[in-house]
Motif scaffolding. Structure first.
Motif, PDB file in Angstrom:
ATOM      1  N   UNK A 196       0.829  -1.209   0.000  1.00 29.45           N
ATOM      2  CA  UNK A 196       0.000   0.000   0.000  1.00 29.45           C
ATOM      3  C   UNK A 196       0.861   1.256   0.000  1.00 29.45           C
ATOM      4  N   UNK A 197       1.897   1.275   0.827  1.00 34.73           N
ATOM      5  CA  UNK A 197       2.734   2.467   0.925  1.00 34.73           C
ATOM      6  C   UNK A 197       3.628   2.648  -0.297  1.00 34.73           C
ATOM      7  N   UNK A 198       4.152   1.546  -0.850  1.00 32.29           N
ATOM      8  CA  UNK A 198       4.959   1.662  -2.071  1.00 32.29           C
ATOM      9  C   UNK A 198       4.101   2.209  -3.205  1.00 32.29           C
ATOM     10  N   UNK A 199       2.815   1.848  -3.218  1.00 30.96           N
ATOM     11  CA  UNK A 199       1.894   2.330  -4.240  1.00 30.96           C
ATOM     12  C   UNK A 199       1.584   3.817  -4.026  1.00 30.96           C
ATOM     13  N   UNK A 200       1.376   4.220  -2.759  1.00 33.61           N
ATOM     14  CA  UNK A 200       1.129   5.631  -2.451  1.00 33.61           C
ATOM     15  C   UNK A 200       2.326   6.486  -2.878  1.00 33.61           C
ATOM     16  N   UNK A 201       3.527   5.968  -2.646  1.00 31.49           N
ATOM     17  CA  UNK A 201       4.752   6.668  -3.015  1.00 31.49           C
ATOM     18  C   UNK A 201       4.787   6.916  -4.527  1.00 31.49           C
ATOM     19  N   UNK A 202       4.401   5.903  -5.307  1.00 30.65           N
ATOM     20  CA  UNK A 202       4.328   6.071  -6.766  1.00 30.65           C
ATOM     21  C   UNK A 202       3.290   7.139  -7.126  1.00 30.65           C
ATOM     22  N   UNK A 203       2.097   7.066  -6.505  1.00 33.25           N
ATOM     23  CA  UNK A 203       1.042   8.040  -6.819  1.00 33.25           C
ATOM     24  C   UNK A 203       1.485   9.462  -6.476  1.00 33.25           C
ATOM     25  N   UNK A 204       2.277   9.607  -5.401  1.00 25.96           N
ATOM     26  CA  UNK A 204       2.759  10.942  -5.036  1.00 25.96           C
ATOM     27  C   UNK A 204       3.567  11.552  -6.177  1.00 25.96           C
ATOM     28  N   UNK A 205       4.541  10.804  -6.711  1.00 30.58           N
ATOM     29  CA  UNK A 205       5.381  11.361  -7.782  1.00 30.58           C
ATOM     30  C   UNK A 205       4.576  11.600  -9.046  1.00 30.58           C
ATOM     31  N   UNK A 206       3.671  10.679  -9.355  1.00 32.44           N
ATOM     32  CA  UNK A 206       2.829  10.893 -10.537  1.00 32.44           C
ATOM     33  C   UNK A 206       1.969  12.151 -10.386  1.00 32.44           C
ATOM     34  N   UNK A 207       1.555  12.451  -9.131  1.00 34.94           N
ATOM     35  CA  UNK A 207       0.684  13.610  -8.919  1.00 34.94           C
ATOM     36  C   UNK A 207       1.407  14.929  -9.194  1.00 34.94           C
ATOM     37  N   UNK A 208       2.751  14.889  -9.248  1.00 31.68           N
ATOM     38  CA  UNK A 208       3.496  16.122  -9.547  1.00 31.68           C
ATOM     39  C   UNK A 208       3.641  16.350 -11.052  1.00 31.68           C
ATOM     40  N   UNK A 209       3.277  15.353 -11.863  1.00 33.09           N
ATOM     41  CA  UNK A 209       3.436  15.498 -13.314  1.00 33.09           C
ATOM     42  C   UNK A 209       2.607  16.662 -13.890  1.00 33.09           C
ATOM     43  N   UNK A 210       1.338  16.868 -13.460  1.00 32.35           N
ATOM     44  CA  UNK A 210       0.607  18.018 -14.020  1.00 32.35           C
ATOM     45  C   UNK A 210       1.336  19.348 -13.775  1.00 32.35           C
ATOM     46  N   UNK A 211       1.921  19.520 -12.586  1.00 30.81           N
ATOM     47  CA  UNK A 211       2.638  20.763 -12.294  1.00 30.81           C
ATOM     48  C   UNK A 211       3.837  20.934 -13.228  1.00 30.81           C
ATOM     49  N   UNK A 212       4.689  19.895 -13.338  1.00 35.82           N
ATOM     50  CA  UNK A 212       5.891  20.034 -14.178  1.00 35.82           C
ATOM     51  C   UNK A 212       5.499  20.161 -15.654  1.00 35.82           C
ATOM     52  N   UNK A 213       4.407  19.507 -16.041  1.00 31.08           N
ATOM     53  CA  UNK A 213       3.936  19.634 -17.426  1.00 31.08           C
ATOM     54  C   UNK A 213       3.536  21.072 -17.718  1.00 31.08           C
ATOM     55  N   UNK A 214       2.782  21.663 -16.773  1.00 34.61           N
ATOM     56  CA  UNK A 214       2.334  23.035 -16.956  1.00 34.61           C
ATOM     57  C   UNK A 214       3.509  24.011 -17.031  1.00 34.61           C
ATOM     58  N   UNK A 215       4.516  23.816 -16.155  1.00 28.16           N
ATOM     59  CA  UNK A 215       5.665  24.725 -16.129  1.00 28.16           C
ATOM     60  C   UNK A 215       6.454  24.621 -17.433  1.00 28.16           C
ATOM     61  N   UNK A 216       6.636  23.393 -17.916  1.00 26.88           N
ATOM     62  CA  UNK A 216       7.361  23.128 -19.156  1.00 26.88           C
ATOM     63  C   UNK A 216       6.635  23.749 -20.344  1.00 26.88           C
ATOM     64  N   UNK A 217       5.323  23.578 -20.399  1.00 27.31           N
ATOM     65  CA  UNK A 217       4.543  24.081 -21.530  1.00 27.31           C
ATOM     66  C   UNK A 217       4.493  25.602 -21.559  1.00 27.31           C
ATOM     67  N   UNK A 218       4.330  26.222 -20.378  1.00 29.14           N
ATOM     68  CA  UNK A 218       4.210  27.683 -20.321  1.00 29.14           C
ATOM     69  C   UNK A 218       5.517  28.374 -20.658  1.00 29.14           C
ATOM     70  N   UNK A 219       6.649  27.691 -20.458  1.00 27.77           N
ATOM     71  CA  UNK A 219       7.952  28.302 -20.712  1.00 27.77           C
ATOM     72  C   UNK A 219       8.597  27.779 -21.976  1.00 27.77           C
ATOM     73  N   UNK A 220       7.777  27.229 -22.881  1.00 27.10           N
ATOM     74  CA  UNK A 220       8.271  26.803 -24.189  1.00 27.10           C
ATOM     75  C   UNK A 220       9.518  25.937 -24.079  1.00 27.10           C
ATOM     76  N   UNK A 221       9.465  24.953 -23.195  1.00 25.38           N
ATOM     77  CA  UNK A 221      10.527  23.948 -23.094  1.00 25.38           C
ATOM     78  C   UNK A 221      11.909  24.555 -22.784  1.00 25.38           C
ATOM     79  N   UNK A 222      11.941  25.504 -21.835  1.00 25.31           N
ATOM     80  CA  UNK A 222      13.223  26.067 -21.382  1.00 25.31           C
ATOM     81  C   UNK A 222      13.994  25.029 -20.543  1.00 25.31           C
TER      82      UNK A 222
END
Lengths: 194, 194, 194, 194
Positions: free
Chosen positions: A75-101
């Motif tokens: 259960x905890x190893x799975x939660x750990x994976x979900x935590x990192x995946x949950x940060x993908x929308x943030x990094x995606x947004x930052x990457x897209x808004x800054x034209x892949x800087x």
């Protein structure tokens, strides 16, 4: 404990992560196709992250298909994976808004790397809880594809500061490498069922 | 009534709560790592709340694993728990944006306290509906960990006005105390299945 | 067709509706409790709508518990209900932001009325597809509580223009009336299982 | 592999897509009904997209009801469909905010067309994996309704630049054509069960 609720909860979290990314594609004020032009890098990052999350969900599906029971550490190893995946929308947004800087490209790689580490930990935990001859252990084998991805992310992160396009190509290459779903499990499974 | 839909609905609500918190980490306008610096307290609060919600989901999972049927009062006790958990994203956001000032730290504690009260009520309701020798009643026992958490939250709330760091340490301590999933149920369960 | 996916989809939609309402409680910029004061009407509307949606989910749960199979017309009657429920976050936000003014209070009642109409249609469709002696038909009976709610909403909408507090009291009264989950089904069910 | 998790994940994604569209209906600042007037086109687009997504979910439900097992290619064909559906909230928002201008109307049609293409691919993949006499193959038959929709979207996209109302009428017509759930599967199914 049965695996049913862990699967349902992970399905829920990944479904939400993959969908809220679309909220980052803000409705433009203009009313012609010109108004969409600044959205192009945001849409491209969305497509890449959608594919990554789809890969994670597919592989998660295949992996849990092979096991029967879960424990507290799973259960905890799975939660750990979900935590990192949950940060993908943030990094995606930052990457897209800054034209892949450089910096956003590097951070995107860090989150992908940590997600892959978390996935590997989850896989090891699952194999450790089951015996070594089980389906998952045989299907995963030496897990060359998994370790190759980790190595490639490690190369991609500093490369962003040489030129962001290098990291970009690596991220696309890794995605393509996994786009083919984990045939190892599917094949081993089919053999077992025959 | 079977417990299946109550579990599915709770999984859905907790999955959404844990994921929408990430929307509070707004994409910065700058394109270097400096631009991420003001986000640090927001990310730290996110990590703490993610862990708290993961603990609640894990314990919820363990607890419902032990029971078979639900009643109207169990449905409402569960809704009451989901209500307080749904306020966690708001208090997390307020705490993160204000760099862990006194009032937001205290409010965070109030919501944690009310969530813990709601969890205790739900647990009591479940035990009351089943007989006293059942798995859950035996596993929970005197529930020292539950009552200790309630007491610690009660200390943490006013402490925020002495110094917010005291509350912060208490919140982290309680999280660590629960991070180990409820082995009591897992152990009692294993004994039963042997 | 089995009812499983209809239940899962409805659980998902209601879980999201109940949770995104919390996004309307915007994190304030101030860092003391004074900063929370303007949020009070928004939080109060959230509590009321949370209770309404919890009632709908509970009754939906009870109602589908009694049936076995679904048809195309049941799928659409259910979608119709979800449509009206999906407008509750918007009307809740408008009501909260305008401190319970006449027009927002009336609109809130219109959406509650339409949701209740949609629920009644769904209930009629379910009963029509099953025979008249089935559990649901017996449990619902003459559905006095359902028709009383419809009548009360019809009174509440125009009353908002006399004084919004009249509508507010009616909404709270109807919620209290339903807060007790549909004992009719639970009781009829228990009798059957004995 | 069983179809259970694919259904659960798709239910989750479609439930989120259908619900986050409502976030586009921003709470107005005014407190009388006049304040709602500018929201009318946004609400109308929401209703249309809600109906389209409900149709997709209903048909998805019917289609997967007829099959037993899934493979890697089915998982990916399904993800491809979910990708195009996930763009509907964006195109809906753009269309609503610009009062049904030509470019947004055309883009809405492009996303509907791609969703329909993805649905057709998924349907073909499902039929190919099963034998040609199975329920789905018989129920779908020559799939006239599917190909008619594709053709109508192809007409609707350029028509937006003649007059947006032509596209609008086509979108409404296609929706009405599908609003009747896929009776073909339901009927073939009933015949089989008799």
């Amino acid at each position: 404990m049965t695996k049913h609720r862990l699967e349902a909860f992970s399905d829920g979290v990944i479904a939400i992560i993959i969908t809220i990314m679309v909220l980052e594609i803000k409705v433009p004020h203009g009313q012609d196709f010109q108004a969409l032009k600044p959205l192009l890098p945001i849409v491209l990052s969305y497509v890449l992250s959608f594919i990554y999350l789809a890969i994670y969900w597919n592989n998660h599906h295949h992996m849990f298909h092979t096991i029967e029971r879960v424990s507290g550490s799973i259960l905890w190893a799975n939660m750990h994976l979900l935590f990192w995946l949950s940060l993908i929308p943030f990094t995606t947004g930052w990457m897209g808004e800054n034209h892949f800087e450089a910096a956003p490209m590097a951070l995107y790689g860090v989150v992908l790397f940590m997600s892959a580490v978390a996935y590997t930990i989850l896989q090891r935990t699952l194999i450790a809880k089951h015996d070594h001859h089980n389906l998952l252990a045989r299907a995963v084998g030496k897990d060359l594809k998994g370790y190759a991805s980790l190595a490639l992310y490690l190369v991609a992160v500093p490369s962003a500061f040489i030129h962001p396009i290098i990291s970009g190509c690596i991220y696309i290459f890794v995605a393509l490498m996994w786009l083919i779903p984990d045939k190892r499990i599917e094949r081993t499974l089919e053999k077992d069922e025959v």
